[in-house]
Enzyme design. Sequence first.
Site, mmCIF file in Angstrom:
data_model
loop_
_atom_site.group_PDB
_atom_site.id
_atom_site.type_symbol
_atom_site.label_atom_id
_atom_site.label_comp_id
_atom_site.label_asym_id
_atom_site.label_seq_id
_atom_site.Cartn_x
_atom_site.Cartn_y
_atom_site.Cartn_z
ATOM 1 N N GLY C 149 -10.717 2.913 26.172
ATOM 2 C CA GLY C 149 -11.219 1.712 25.521
ATOM 3 C C GLY C 149 -10.081 0.774 25.168
ATOM 4 O O GLY C 149 -8.924 1.173 25.078
ATOM 5 N N CYS C 150 -10.422 -0.492 24.985
ATOM 6 C CA CYS C 150 -9.397 -1.506 24.723
ATOM 7 C C CYS C 150 -8.735 -1.266 23.371
ATOM 8 O O CYS C 150 -7.508 -1.228 23.252
ATOM 9 C CB CYS C 150 -10.002 -2.905 24.808
ATOM 10 N N TYR C 151 -9.558 -1.121 22.317
ATOM 11 C CA TYR C 151 -8.978 -0.833 20.996
ATOM 12 C C TYR C 151 -8.210 0.483 21.029
ATOM 13 O O TYR C 151 -7.141 0.618 20.427
ATOM 14 C CB TYR C 151 -10.091 -0.685 19.951
#
Lengths: 339, 339, 339, 339
Positions: C149-151
Site C-alpha cells: 500500500g502507498c501509506y
Amino acid sequence: MINVSVVGATGYTGAELLRILLNHRHVKVKHVTSESSAGKRIDEVIPSLRKKYDLVLEKPDIARLAKESDVAFFALPHGVGGRAIAEFLRHGKKAVDISADFRLKDVKAYEKWYGVEHPAPDLLKKAVYGLPELWRERIRSAALVANPGCYATAATLALLPLLRHKLVDEDSLIVDAKSGVSGAGKKLSSMYHFSEVTENFQAYAVAHHRHTPEVEQTLSETTGRPTRITFVPHLVPMNRGILAAAYATLKKKTSAAAVRAVFENDYGREKFVRLLAGEEWPQTKNVAHTNYCDINLKVDERTNRVVVLSALDNLVKGASGQAVQNMNLMFGFDEGEAL
Amino acid sequence: MINVSVVGATGYTGAELLRILLNHRHVKVKHVTSESSAGKRIDEVIPSLRKKYDLVLEKPDIARLAKESDVAFFALPHGVGGRAIAEFLRHGKKAVDISADFRLKDVKAYEKWYGVEHPAPDLLKKAVYGLPELWRERIRSAALVANPGCYATAATLALLPLLRHKLVDEDSLIVDAKSGVSGAGKKLSSMYHFSEVTENFQAYAVAHHRHTPEVEQTLSETTGRPTRITFVPHLVPMNRGILAAAYATLKKKTSAAAVRAVFENDYGREKFVRLLAGEEWPQTKNVAHTNYCDINLKVDERTNRVVVLSALDNLVKGASGQAVQNMNLMFGFDEGEAL
Amino acid sequence: MINVSVVGATGYTGAELLRILLNHRHVKVKHVTSESSAGKRIDEVIPSLRKKYDLVLEKPDIARLAKESDVAFFALPHGVGGRAIAEFLRHGKKAVDISADFRLKDVKAYEKWYGVEHPAPDLLKKAVYGLPELWRERIRSAALVANPGCYATAATLALLPLLRHKLVDEDSLIVDAKSGVSGAGKKLSSMYHFSEVTENFQAYAVAHHRHTPEVEQTLSETTGRPTRITFVPHLVPMNRGILAAAYATLKKKTSAAAVRAVFENDYGREKFVRLLAGEEWPQTKNVAHTNYCDINLKVDERTNRVVVLSALDNLVKGASGQAVQNMNLMFGFDEGEAL
Amino acid sequence: MINVSVVGATGYTGAELLRILLNHRHVKVKHVTSESSAGKRIDEVIPSLRKKYDLVLEKPDIARLAKESDVAFFALPHGVGGRAIAEFLRHGKKAVDISADFRLKDVKAYEKWYGVEHPAPDLLKKAVYGLPELWRERIRSAALVANPGCYATAATLALLPLLRHKLVDEDSLIVDAKSGVSGAGKKLSSMYHFSEVTENFQAYAVAHHRHTPEVEQTLSETTGRPTRITFVPHLVPMNRGILAAAYATLKKKTSAAAVRAVFENDYGREKFVRLLAGEEWPQTKNVAHTNYCDINLKVDERTNRVVVLSALDNLVKGASGQAVQNMNLMFGFDEGEAL
C-alpha cells in the site's frame, strides 16, 4: 422583523444564503426545507453552521411555509420549484427564485435551452428579473423575483453600459467566462472530482451554455433589437468566483476615458459595483464572500476593441447575496443590509 | 551521441529541459551553467534531480562550452543571452534560444515591446522561428532556433489553419488565454505569492502582453498583410498548462465539418498536435508533462463565429519540450525522441 | 521483450502503470482490460494516452491473457481479483497484485480489516510482499508479488531502520500520514468533490485505516514480537503525494549522527531511497512522478524522540512504479528500468 | 462605542481584523498605520476593503493614537512593537498584541527562541496570555493581552483537558500540526512561491518551531511541572486553516466516553469551541472565516493512546478573531460580538 424560509437549504447556495441571513438585523429564518435530508438538524448537513442555527430541516409544506413566512427563497434545481412557487405566491407572500425558471420571458426559449417543460408559465409575466443595477424599481414592487444566473450577472454588468450608450457594434459581442467549481453545485460528477479538477483548466458547453439566452434577453431589451453573444465558459481549479472577459468592437474610435465615463455614469452610485482604475484588474479573490462586482476595462487601440473584465463571487453576487439584495429592495430594507 | 549544454539551468525551463534530456538516447548533458548558483551541485538547486544527474553548476564560459558541446540551450531572461549566443555560434556550434530575443524579426518591434536594446541584431537573419508545425524544414538546417513563447505556440497553432485557408476575417481575431503560474518563472513577486494566487483568477497585461507581436508576425506572414489580434492573458491557480480560446468571424457560412477538415489537413500527420472530436474539449491536465498540443473547435452558427481551443504544457510544448523537438530536427534525430 | 497485460487498466494506478511502461525497453503491453469500458479505445477513457497507445479495452479473459502474457498487473479493488490471479498463476505466469488481497499473511486479519471473505487464501503462502528494499531476493523468484500500500510503503521505510537496529521503544510508534486525493481513486464521493477538498484539510479513518495491519506485520517480523502503531491518515488538497511523519522514543540518548548512520547503512545503496541531509525536509513535489522515496530525520533531544519524515508519490513508489520495480526484479531487468 | 486603532494594518492579520471590525456594533476604527504604505488609502493596499473603509494609512504616531483610541491592536512582527506598546499603555489605554512578544513569561526563553533582545521586559508581568477558554477572567481586567499564536491555540486547546484532568502521561505529548500558507504572512520567499507550494506538502522547523515554548508554558502551568511536547509543523497547499493532531498515552485504560466527558466538561459551555461527535473529524473548511475551534478525539485502544484533532482558521481564532474576542472581554462587550 420578517420571517424568511429557505426551500432547498442544503445546497451551496442555500448554505451561503443562511450564512448571509445570520447577519441580517430584520430577518428571522423560520423554516429550512430539504427533500432528502428532512428530519436532520441543519448543521448535520452543513457543519459550518454548527452553533449558529438551531433549525431542523423539514419536508417542504408550502401551505405552512406560506402561513409562517413573509418571503421564501427557492434554491432548487430548474424545473422543480415552479409549482411550489406558484402556490406560495397564491397565499400573498413574496418569493425569490434562485433557479433559472423565471428568468427567460420566452417559454419556448426556456424549454429549448433547459430541455424541460416550463413548470409555471403563467407566472412569467409577474416575475421581475432581479438585477438591481438594471431593474431596481421593478424589484421593489415585485412579488416574484427571478434571481439572475451567476455568469449572466457578470456578463450583463460588463456589457450593459457599452450597449446602452451605443458605443459598440451589437454583432461583435464575445464573452469568455471562467468560474470556480462551486457554481456546479454539490452533485457528484467525474468532471468535479478533485483529482480531475486540480491542476486542470478547460472549457465546457462551448457556445451553448444555458446562461447565454438570459444575457441576450437583457441585452436585446437594451438595444431594442435581437442581440447575440458568443459565450464560452471555463472551469477554474478554485471553489468560488467568476471572471468574465467581454469583447466588443467600438463603433468608432473612442478614447478609454470616454468609455470609462459611460461606466462611471451607470455604476458610479451603485453600492455593489466597484469600478477599478488604470491597470488594476478585477480579481476573484477581492470579491470572494462579498456582494461586489468589480469591473475594469481597456480600449485596445490597435484593434479598435474594448475589453471589459468583471469579477464576482458566484455564490454571493452571482446567487445568494444578490437574492438578499433583492429581498432588501422588496421589503424596503437598506439595500446593503447583511451584505 | 552529441554533447549538450544548458546555459541558465536552474529556472523552471532549465529543470524541465534536464528532466526531458534524461530520456534522450543520443544526448549527453555536458555543462550546466548558472550565474548565481555556480559551484553547487545541480540537485542542491533542483532537488527533484537528486540521484539523476551528477553535475556541478558552472559560471558560463562560452568558449569552453562551445569547444565541448555540439549544441547549447539558452534559458536566460530576454536581453541577457544574445551576446553569448553570438559567440557560441561563431565557434560553429548550434543553439536553441528559449528566450524571446530572436523571435521578432523587427528590431524596433522587439525594442518597443521588450523595452531593452537588442543584444545581437545581426543574428536575426540567421534565426529560425522554432515552430516545427510551421517551419520544420527551415529548422532542420538552422544554426540558431528561436524557441516560440508558450502563449504564442498555443495561439498560433489555434489560428494558423483558419488564416492559411482564408476561412475567417483577418480583422476579427481575439485570443483569450489562460496560464498556470510556472510560466512566470521563479522570480518572487507578490503576484505569485501562494496566498495571492490560490482561489484567485485574474487577467493581466490586458491587450499589451509581449507574446502579441510574436503571434502577429507569424499570422501576418501567413495572410500576407498586417494581421492583428486582441490578446488577453489570465493567471490560473495551477502550476502548469495553458489553455487558449481563439475567436474569429467566418468569412461566410461554413459548416463545422468544413472547418474541421482544414485542421485535419494541417495537423492530421503532426506527431504533437492532437485534434479532438465532438464535445471533447482540450484540458491542460491531459497534456501536462507532455509535448502535445490538444486542439478542438466549435462553429457558433448563431453568431457565425468559430472558437478554437488549444491546450499545452507551458514548460514542455510551450518551452523545453519544443526546444528538444527543435534540437531533434536540427540533428536529424527522431522528432519525438525523449518526448 | 516480454508481453505484459494490465487487468483493470482504467483507474489512476492503471493509467500510471501504462504511462511508466511506455518507457520500458523490454516490455510490450499486450492486453488492457476493463469490466465497465470494454470495447472502448484506451484513450477514450484516459485521454492523456491519446497517440501513445493503440489498444482497445477488453473484458478480462484470463485464459487468453495467460496464454499471451508473461506477466500481468492486477489493478482491481480488493476482494475482486483474487480468483482471477489464481487462475492466471495456474498457467505458470507471473503476477503483480496492486490490490491489498495478498499483503496480509493472516486471513483473519484480512477479513477483519477489509470486511470481505478472502478470495484465494491458498495463494497467501506463495505471495511475496513487494517492498524491494526489504525482500529484494524473495521478489526475484516470486510468481506472485503483493504490491504494498502507498501509506504502508512510506511508513515502513521510515520506521524499519529504527526497529531493525533496536534504537527505539517498540511501544512508542506513531505515524501521522498525509496523502493527496488520487490515493482514493476515481470513485465519486462527496468527500472527494472538488469544492469539499480544496482549501480543506482533515483527518479520516483515525486509528483504524486498513494499511495499519500491513505496516504492523512488517514491523513485527522485524522486531520478532507483536508491534503496533497508532496510524492517522489525512487528506491533503493536492492530487499526488504522501508525506509520513513517524515518531518514536529512543531507547536511550542517541545522537542524530548515530541515528542517521543506521539509515545510511540500510538505504545508502538503494536506488530509490534518497536520504536528505541537515534541515532539508522531504517534499512531495520533489518525488512527484518518480519512484523515489525521500527520507530525512530529526532527533528531538528535548523529548528524546526521533522524527522520521518520508515522502513518495502514492501512484508511483506507492503503487505502479513499485509494481514495475517488482516486475523488473522478477524478470531480471535493471531494477530501475523505465523508472 | 469605542475608538480602535490598528498598528500594522496591511498584513494578512491586519486585513482580517479590519474585516471583522466592520461587523462590530460598538467599535469605530480610528487610525490604521503602516510604515511602508503610509499615505495610501487602505483599499489601495487591501483591495478587498474598497468601498468598506474610508481610511488613509498613517505613520504610527503613538502619542496621537493613544489620545484618540481606547484600544489598539498591534499586528507587527515580533521584536518590533514592544516599545510602542509600552508607550501606548503609559497613556492609560489598552492593547492587544498579536505578535509573539508578550506570550512567553521567561525573557531568556523568548530571546533564545526568537533570537532578538526583548523589547519591553518590564511589561511581561502585566501581560495576560489571551486564550479566553483558559484565562477569561484575567483578560477582562487586563490592560495588555498577548494574543496566542495560531498553532499554539490549536495545540493547547487540544491538550489542556487531558492534562488538567490528569488522564495522560505528561512525557508522551506529540503535536503534528498542519497550516495553510497565510500563516506565513505576506513576506515573499521561495518557500511560499505559488509554484513551490501547490501540489506540495512538507514539514518545516521540525521539532524547533517557535510556538513550542508557548504551548509548553501553558501546559506546564496546568500540570505544575515542566511539560514538553514534540512539535512538528507542516505546510498545506491552501490559504487558511490549521489542523493539529495531538497524541498522548493514557495513564491507564480509559474509555472514549470518559475522555470525551472531560472535554465536554471543559468546553461544553464555550461559545467558540465546538466538540464534534463520533467519526466526524474537524475540517479546516468548516471553521474557515469563523472564530470556532472544532475538536474531536479518538481513543486508540490497540495502543492505549488518545488522539485529539483540532481545527481553526489561523487568521481568525488563530489571530485576529481571538484578538477581537479578547477585546470584547476587556471592554465588557458580548464575547462573540462581530465574530
